[in-house]
Design an enzyme around this catalytic site. Structure first.
Site, PDB file in Angstrom:
ATOM      1  N   HIS A 165       0.886  -1.198  -0.079  1.00  0.00           N
ATOM      2  CA  HIS A 165       0.138  -0.077   0.267  1.00  0.00           C
ATOM      3  C   HIS A 165       0.972   1.337  -0.101  1.00  0.00           C
ATOM      4  O   HIS A 165       0.721   2.136  -0.541  1.00  0.00           O
ATOM      5  CB  HIS A 165      -0.710  -0.037   1.458  1.00  0.00           C
ATOM      6  CG  HIS A 165      -2.103  -0.879   1.392  1.00  0.00           C
ATOM      7  ND1 HIS A 165      -2.041  -1.621   2.417  1.00  0.00           N
ATOM      8  CD2 HIS A 165      -2.846  -1.370   0.219  1.00  0.00           C
ATOM      9  CE1 HIS A 165      -3.225  -2.504   2.336  1.00  0.00           C
ATOM     10  NE2 HIS A 165      -3.524  -2.423   1.007  1.00  0.00           N
ATOM     11  N   LYS A 192     -15.866  -7.485   5.673  1.00  0.00           N
ATOM     12  CA  LYS A 192     -14.783  -7.797   6.289  1.00  0.00           C
ATOM     13  C   LYS A 192     -14.873  -7.916   7.625  1.00  0.00           C
ATOM     14  O   LYS A 192     -15.522  -6.933   8.090  1.00  0.00           O
ATOM     15  CB  LYS A 192     -13.342  -7.307   5.692  1.00  0.00           C
ATOM     16  CG  LYS A 192     -13.044  -7.493   4.376  1.00  0.00           C
ATOM     17  CD  LYS A 192     -11.831  -6.681   3.697  1.00  0.00           C
ATOM     18  CE  LYS A 192     -11.511  -7.069   2.171  1.00  0.00           C
ATOM     19  NZ  LYS A 192     -10.172  -6.396   1.893  1.00  0.00           N
ATOM     20  N   ARG A 194      -2.427  -6.147  -8.224  1.00  0.00           N
ATOM     21  CA  ARG A 194      -1.301  -7.224  -8.085  1.00  0.00           C
ATOM     22  C   ARG A 194      -1.218  -8.275  -9.126  1.00  0.00           C
ATOM     23  O   ARG A 194      -0.391  -8.761  -9.530  1.00  0.00           O
ATOM     24  CB  ARG A 194      -1.250  -7.896  -6.608  1.00  0.00           C
ATOM     25  CG  ARG A 194      -1.049  -6.965  -5.630  1.00  0.00           C
ATOM     26  CD  ARG A 194      -1.679  -7.498  -4.233  1.00  0.00           C
ATOM     27  NE  ARG A 194      -2.869  -7.850  -4.453  1.00  0.00           N
ATOM     28  CZ  ARG A 194      -3.815  -8.589  -3.424  1.00  0.00           C
ATOM     29  NH1 ARG A 194      -2.972  -8.936  -2.393  1.00  0.00           N
ATOM     30  NH2 ARG A 194      -4.813  -8.635  -3.570  1.00  0.00           N
ATOM     31  N   SER A 222      -3.393  -7.710   2.854  1.00  0.00           N
ATOM     32  CA  SER A 222      -3.443  -7.433   4.243  1.00  0.00           C
ATOM     33  C   SER A 222      -4.047  -8.877   5.026  1.00  0.00           C
ATOM     34  O   SER A 222      -3.673  -8.840   6.120  1.00  0.00           O
ATOM     35  CB  SER A 222      -4.660  -6.404   4.419  1.00  0.00           C
ATOM     36  OG  SER A 222      -4.164  -5.099   4.075  1.00  0.00           O
TER      37      SER A 222
END
Length: 170
Positions: free
Chosen positions: A24, A48, A97, A135
């Site tokens: 990040h 989440k 990514r 994460s």
């Protein structure tokens, strides 16, 4: 002689940042070079189960971006398309990514474009050395007491260790 007034170029980098990783930070540093102002917007992702509160995530982001004078950290709890209007930003920055990231991000960018046609989404490819990093993976490593030094800053690692010890996970 004509004096032209240039509009400030403002971008928003939205995310849950739970926790903020070196990947990040790489995107933040690179995006900050491209815009007059970069707003890192922390959202509460309802799908989440966060380790940190939205406020804790924003505080960690402020710590790790303190060296970037044109970066500000904010919290939002609205549709991104509305938030972009409110902040008078022109661009949404998203990190990519993998191919699967692109498929998901393309869908979100298309929806945001329909909701706010004035906002443009740009994709920044992650630095290859962070292409594996998420994460979720960082939280799992931290949960089991693994070495986090290659994934997060020392400030974030300390906060994670404290959170896991308070929650009785270590």
């Amino acid at each position: 002689m004509s004096l032209q007034i240039r509009e400030e170029r403002v971008a928003i980098y939205p995310g849950s940042f739970d926790p903020v990783t070196l990947g990040h930070i790489d995107i933040i540093e690179r995006a900050a070079k491209q815009f007059d102002r970069l707003i890192v917007a922390v959202l509460n992702n309802l799908s989440k189960n966060p380790l940190f509160t939205v406020e804790e995530r924003a505080d960690l982001l402020r710590q790790v971006t303190a060296h970037l004078p044109n970066v500000e950290v904010d919290i939002f709890r609205d549709l991104l398309a509305n938030y972009i209007r409110q902040k008078e930003a022109q661009v949404i920055v998203r990190g990519i990514r993998t191919v699967s990231d692109f498929e998901y991000e393309l869908q979100i960018a298309t929806i945001n474009s329909k909701l706010n046609s004035d906002a443009e989404t740009i994709f920044m490819m992650t630095n290859p050395k962070y292409s594996y990093l998420s994460s979720s993976v960082v939280k799992e490593i931290g949960h089991f007491g693994g070495d986090l030094t290659e994934f997060v800053t020392p400030e974030v690692e300390r906060a994670m260790r404290l959170k896991f010890s308070v929650n009785g996970r270590e």
